[in-house]
Design an enzyme around this catalytic site. Structure first.
Site, short mmCIF file in Angstrom:
data_model
loop_
_atom_site.label_atom_id
_atom_site.label_comp_id
_atom_site.label_asym_id
_atom_site.label_seq_id
_atom_site.Cartn_x
_atom_site.Cartn_y
_atom_site.Cartn_z
NE ARG A 30 66.80 31.15 33.47
CZ ARG A 30 67.26 30.21 34.27
NH1 ARG A 30 67.31 30.43 35.57
NH2 ARG A 30 67.68 29.06 33.80
NE ARG A 49 71.92 29.78 33.30
CZ ARG A 49 72.05 28.49 33.65
NH1 ARG A 49 71.61 28.08 34.80
NH2 ARG A 49 72.62 27.63 32.83
CG ASP A 99 70.07 29.88 37.53
OD1 ASP A 99 68.85 29.65 37.65
OD2 ASP A 99 70.94 28.99 37.62
CG ASP A 130 69.02 27.47 41.10
OD1 ASP A 130 67.91 27.32 40.59
OD2 ASP A 130 70.10 27.39 40.45
#
Length: 273
Positions: free
Chosen positions: A201, A210, A213, A215
């Site tokens: 990334r 991307r 990702d 999170d």
């Protein structure tokens, strides 16, 4: 939570930062408090539903003599880690290490360190819109499952979604995970960022394309407000690509700020769209 106590185990060892502490024997006193549920063991009078304090005591002894620790903080940390890894019924553990013969030129009873460590449940959002999307998510899941003392408990279905924001780009493939980990939120964040870097990334455009990702959405019922980390994720309630897969695996988890079930947050968002 019910509790199992082991109080004041005594050992003679060579833990300390000063050279003389490496060869002069000293007394250490160790106590642990383990939070668990003893209901099944109590009702059925069955040890298989509890944690054998004799075995735990032997494990504490093994950790104690495994090496010479400079700090009693490190000794306590290793004892807590061993208990949480080896005994799945234990949800939280408090460890106190007392050092009554510490090299202090004053009258005192003891010096001590007390720590509390837990099994943590976190929910993660994963997404990608570059390359082979399914393969990217599967690789990310494999990397997360390989993290130390971390287990993936649930994986949502993969969901194709339109991109969020004003950047023109391909659709995303998203999913959510439930994991159990011994990491703290900051430690988990560091590991996830390392996975993103490992997978290639590059952060160039905010909300842009991307390859992966990762999170942290929720971590236990913690509220974290730090410069590099906010939990619960500040935009999770506004994003269908988060709430849809999260609702699939955790509909009855309560958002600690909104004080609503994930299923209710999803219903509210669906009504607003």
């Amino acid at each position: 939570m019910d509790k199992i106590y082991i109080e004041n185990l005594e050992f003679i060892g060579n833990h300390g930062v000063f050279p003389e502490e490496k060869f002069l024997h000293q007394k250490f006193i160790i106590s642990v408090t383990m939070e668990t549920c003893t209901r099944k063991a109590g009702v059925g009078d069955d040890l298989t539903h509890s944690t054998h304090y004799g075995f735990v005591s032997e494990d504490i002894e093994r950790v104690f003599f495994s090496k010479s620790f400079d700090l009693i903080e490190a000794l306590a940390e290793n004892i807590a880690k061993e208990i949480l890894i080896k005994y799945p019924l234990i949800k939280n553990v408090k460890v106190m290490v007392k050092k009554p013969w510490a090299p202090i030129k004053k009258h005192f009873d003891f010096v001590a360190v007390e720590i509390t460590r837990s099994r943590n449940i976190a929910y993660l959002s994963i997404g990608t819109n570059i390359g082979n999307l399914k393969s990217n998510l599967e690789e990310a899941i494999t990397n997360i499952s390989s993290l130390e003392n971390t287990q993936i408990k649930k994986i949502s279905n993969f969901l194709e979604t339109e991109p969020f924001g004003d950047v023109k780009q391909d659709n995303f493939l998203n999913a959510c995970l439930e994991i159990e980990t011994l990491f703290t939120p900051q430690e988990l964040l560091k590991e996830l960022l390392n996975i993103e870097i490992k997978m290639g990334r590059i952060r160039e455009i905010k909300w842009g394309p991307r390859i992966i990702d990762l999170d942290i959405l929720l971590f236990n019922n913690f509220i974290v407000q730090e410069e590099n980390l906010v939990i619960p994720h500040p935009w999770m309630c506004e994003r269908s690509f988060v709430l849809d897969p999260l609702n699939e695996i955790a509909p009855n988890i309560v958002h600690p700020l909104e004080n609503k079930y994930i299923s209710m947050l999803k219903r509210d968002l669906d009504k607003s769209i």
